[in-house]
Scaffold this active site. Structure first.
Site, PDB file in Angstrom:
ATOM      1  N   ARG B 198      38.102  50.096  40.477  1.00 28.78           N
ATOM      2  CA  ARG B 198      38.333  50.586  41.831  1.00 28.78           C
ATOM      3  C   ARG B 198      39.622  51.390  41.904  1.00 28.78           C
ATOM      4  O   ARG B 198      40.688  50.880  41.593  1.00 28.78           O
ATOM      5  CB  ARG B 198      38.384  49.410  42.816  1.00 28.78           C
ATOM      6  N   GLU B 200      41.806  52.086  43.932  1.00 27.11           N
ATOM      7  CA  GLU B 200      42.595  51.780  45.120  1.00 27.11           C
ATOM      8  C   GLU B 200      44.025  52.231  44.876  1.00 27.11           C
ATOM      9  O   GLU B 200      44.618  51.889  43.860  1.00 27.11           O
ATOM     10  CB  GLU B 200      42.515  50.283  45.436  1.00 27.11           C
ATOM     11  N   ARG B 206      48.160  41.674  44.989  1.00 30.12           N
ATOM     12  CA  ARG B 206      46.805  41.121  44.961  1.00 30.12           C
ATOM     13  C   ARG B 206      45.728  42.109  44.550  1.00 30.12           C
ATOM     14  O   ARG B 206      44.543  41.822  44.675  1.00 30.12           O
ATOM     15  CB  ARG B 206      46.461  40.504  46.315  1.00 30.12           C
ATOM     16  N   HIS B 207      46.131  43.297  44.084  1.00 24.97           N
ATOM     17  CA  HIS B 207      45.136  44.303  43.677  1.00 24.97           C
ATOM     18  C   HIS B 207      45.322  44.741  42.231  1.00 24.97           C
ATOM     19  O   HIS B 207      46.441  44.919  41.770  1.00 24.97           O
ATOM     20  CB  HIS B 207      45.237  45.540  44.569  1.00 24.97           C
ATOM     21  N   GLU B 343      41.392  36.487  49.951  1.00 24.45           N
ATOM     22  CA  GLU B 343      39.952  36.638  49.759  1.00 24.45           C
ATOM     23  C   GLU B 343      39.663  36.554  48.270  1.00 24.45           C
ATOM     24  O   GLU B 343      40.125  37.384  47.494  1.00 24.45           O
ATOM     25  CB  GLU B 343      39.526  38.000  50.318  1.00 24.45           C
ATOM     26  N   SER B 346      33.460  37.812  48.126  1.00 27.90           N
ATOM     27  CA  SER B 346      32.903  38.521  49.256  1.00 27.90           C
ATOM     28  C   SER B 346      31.411  38.656  48.994  1.00 27.90           C
ATOM     29  O   SER B 346      31.007  38.937  47.866  1.00 27.90           O
ATOM     30  CB  SER B 346      33.571  39.888  49.347  1.00 27.90           C
ATOM     31  N   ARG B 394      41.801  36.746  41.043  1.00 30.32           N
ATOM     32  CA  ARG B 394      42.212  36.197  42.336  1.00 30.32           C
ATOM     33  C   ARG B 394      42.013  34.677  42.363  1.00 30.32           C
ATOM     34  O   ARG B 394      42.873  33.937  42.864  1.00 30.32           O
ATOM     35  CB  ARG B 394      41.432  36.860  43.467  1.00 30.32           C
TER      36      ARG B 394
END
Lengths: 420, 420
Positions: B198, B200, B206-207, B343, B346, B394
């Site tokens: 990803r 991002e 947290r990423h 999270e 999901s 995570r």
């Protein structure tokens, strides 16, 4: 006999007199066969009669007292719940009566897996991975995950997929080679089951552009022999695991998987060249064997009852920079493991001495600066080590006598296929 | 007591009077401690005395009769073979006395894993994957592999990595979402442990831009509740597996992992919004929760002893096109599973009705033509289904109280890191 709840898809519907037969494919590799009589199970009969091929349902049933059906496992049904109906007739025949062309099989794999033959194949594929993990973990290998987006290729630039990583250029990993070697700084033995990405331009029955590998590396080896033994024991374990745990699937596929025994034959590269030349095949002494040569060698070895065999001592001119060279400098400790004429694994003992490795990178025309992150690991006590990568689809192809490697993977990535 | 052959790296060398202590890290999480007396083991003593920190060796030894050392497992040694010496002093302290900054830890992870704390972490990581596979296979999920090079994104275009696939453009898979759904055409239950890619752009604790997920999809569900139960049972199984099988590692990490119980609290999105507003946090009713809101909610829930909880019923405006919408059209069957304010998974129930799905793609401003290969699967009896993706890093971050997600992965890919 306890009532079971089973789910699946209707793959065949037939009426024999007053009996309606539904074949449902589900978790079982063989279909569930539901036989419903109009006079006795009126309501169920009518539900079943209205179902098209492809409908998704769950049923409650008991194993039938007489297992008469050869096509699957027969159940006495007491309830049917319909979950989904197809909105169009299925584009392929799922029952297996009409064989599909490979192109169609590749396009509709996700649907064709309702067919017992395709289901058997992918159940065995999952079993191969499970067996590999079991063998490796029982033998002290720890699972690791290495990056798939990388700054430098392990196998040379020609087959790298390039991508944009924010402001920089990056590549997709051709193999975890460099990373798993670095980890022998801290782990004695590591493994990873991982996708390989290779932009190979040719379109053969034995190449995929995205394939899966079982990657293994072990430290503190005494010689290449330690690595060869890990490789052969791993293959024997996998084949045995499938032979013993997937009998029904092998039967459906019509595959007789013989018990293998070790040691596999160790054939020197120079011996392979000699054999091939005596068979009239043109072979270079300084290059890797061609697909044609590999195949021919497979035939010759099969005559001697060697179905799996190592080719060892590849010439330095034909290998990656990271293989340990013999004193002479001409040959290396690289090996291939071939399975009836197909290379299913490639590996060897690595060069673990810093200076020699830098020299080797230079000699291959590469720039040591691009491999700085990797080279650093060799400064701090990296023990003698070796390992290999084994192609999952290639192993399955040979185990199950598939004609094309594309049959061994759910979604194909090749020269022309980017979907599904 | 049988003689063992053990291998590893010298991480500490100390002389206490006439005794030389070598601490060697190897397969064990705790070091092997070798105590050598100059008068008794003269030859071994001299070998050991000459070794620098970082040297790789194998030794033969017996467990010492008195296990006096708190630092590791003590051995009486009868042989030492040295396999490699460092050519430079190590750039980081492996003994754990000098704590390293996160930047240094990330750069030298492959070397720092010699340290018992780092080794414990990555042993547990391997255990998490092993436990996940065990739970899923025991519950009828079959392992599949889906392509990582794809023609269309599952999560929208903004976070796609683009690559050149021969003459065409392609992307790296953000998740196996679309593919695992298609496979519910033929398998009741599938799973894959897979890298996520990803792009991002933000840099948070947290990423990651390349992370790993446990991806699960199950068909023939009665409602979302079936999926929630799979997710909570999976987490409970993993945590319990680590708690029972990695006691030594948890002790080294100073982590007290409590036994979890089900059911986890189910909190409606609208309830979460209410709670957050009453706490003075600004929250939109139509968007996903921000990291700040997630964290605050975690605190409030912790006060009520809910450490793991589901947030259900996300608004349609905040979700992917593939989630099933409630009748009203405003809310969906998407859920998040949060672990103390983060999270970790999901998922949800998917839209399995062809017409509704086409409509949803259009409504999200996407072109159904780009999803033709995916949409086709919905024509042929795709049952109600749902699933989720669970972030491996995570989950580990929360289980082990790590401050930064980068601590949970061997090689970090983020906004600024492409090597090692």
């Amino acid at each position: 006999m306890t009532l079971q709840r089973l789910c699946g898809w209707v793959i065949r519907k037939a009426r024999v007199g007053r009996v309606l037969i539904l074949e449902v494919c589900g978790n079982n590799t063989k279909p569930y066969v539901l036989a419903l009589r109009e006079d006795r199970d009126r309501d169920l009969f009518h539900i079943a009669e209205g179902l098209d091929i492809g409908s998704a349902l769950c049923f409650e049933g008991d194993l039938a007292p007489l297992q008469r059906s050869k096509r699957g496992v027969e159940y006495s049904v007491s309830k049917i719940e319909v979950y989904a109906k197809p909105i169009e007739p299925l584009p392929v025949d799922i029952s297996g009566k009409v064989p599909a062309l490979l192109d169609t099989r590749i396009k509709y794999r996700w649907l064709l897996v309702r067919n017992p033959v395709e289901k058997a194949l992918f159940k065995i594929r999952a079993g191969v991975l499970k067996a590999a993990r079991k063998y490796l973990e029982d033998n002290g290998f720890i699972e690791v995950n290495t990056p798939k987006i990388v700054a430098a290729g392990a196998e040379g630039g020609a087959t790298l997929f390039k991508l944009q990583y924010f402001e920089r250029e990056a590549y997709l990993s051709q193999s975890p080679q460099l990373y798993k070697q670095m980890l022998i700084s801290s782990f004695e033995r590591v493994y990873e089951i991982t996708p390989y990405f290779r932009a190979e331009k040719y379109n053969t029955t034995r190449h995929l552009n995205e394939s899966w590998g079982i990657d293994v590396e072990q430290g503190f080896i005494n010689s290449l022999e330690d690595v060869l033994q890990t490789a052969e024991n791993l293959v024997v374990y996998i084949v045995d695991y499938v032979r013993l745990n997937y009998k029904e699937e092998l039967e459906i596929l019509g595959v007789d998987l013989p018990k293998l025994s070790t040691p596999f034959k160790r054939l020197k590269f120079t011996e392979a060249v000699e054999i091939l030349r005596s068979e009239g095949v043109e072979v270079s002494e300084t290059e890797d064997l061609s697909d044609v040569a590999e195949r021919k060698l497979g035939e010759v070895m099969a005559e001697k009852k060697h179905y799996l065999y190592f080719i060892t001592g590849f010439p330095w001119s034909s290998t990656g920079f990271y293989y340990m060279r013999e004193e002479s400098g001409v040959y290396t400790r690289k090996f291939d493991l071939d399975y009836r004429g197909l290379e299913i694994a490639s590996g060897g003992q690595r060069e673990h001495r810093y200076e020699k490795l830098v020299e080797a990178i230079r000699e291959k025309g590469l720039n040591p600066e691009n491999f700085e992150f990797y080279l650093e690991a060799f400064k701090y006590g990296l023990p003698p080590h070796g390992g290999f990568g084994m192609g999952v689809e290639r192993l399955i192809m040979k185990m199950l006598n598939l004609e094309n490697i594309r049959e061994a993977i759910l979604f194909v990535r090749d020269r022309t296929r980017l979907i599904p």
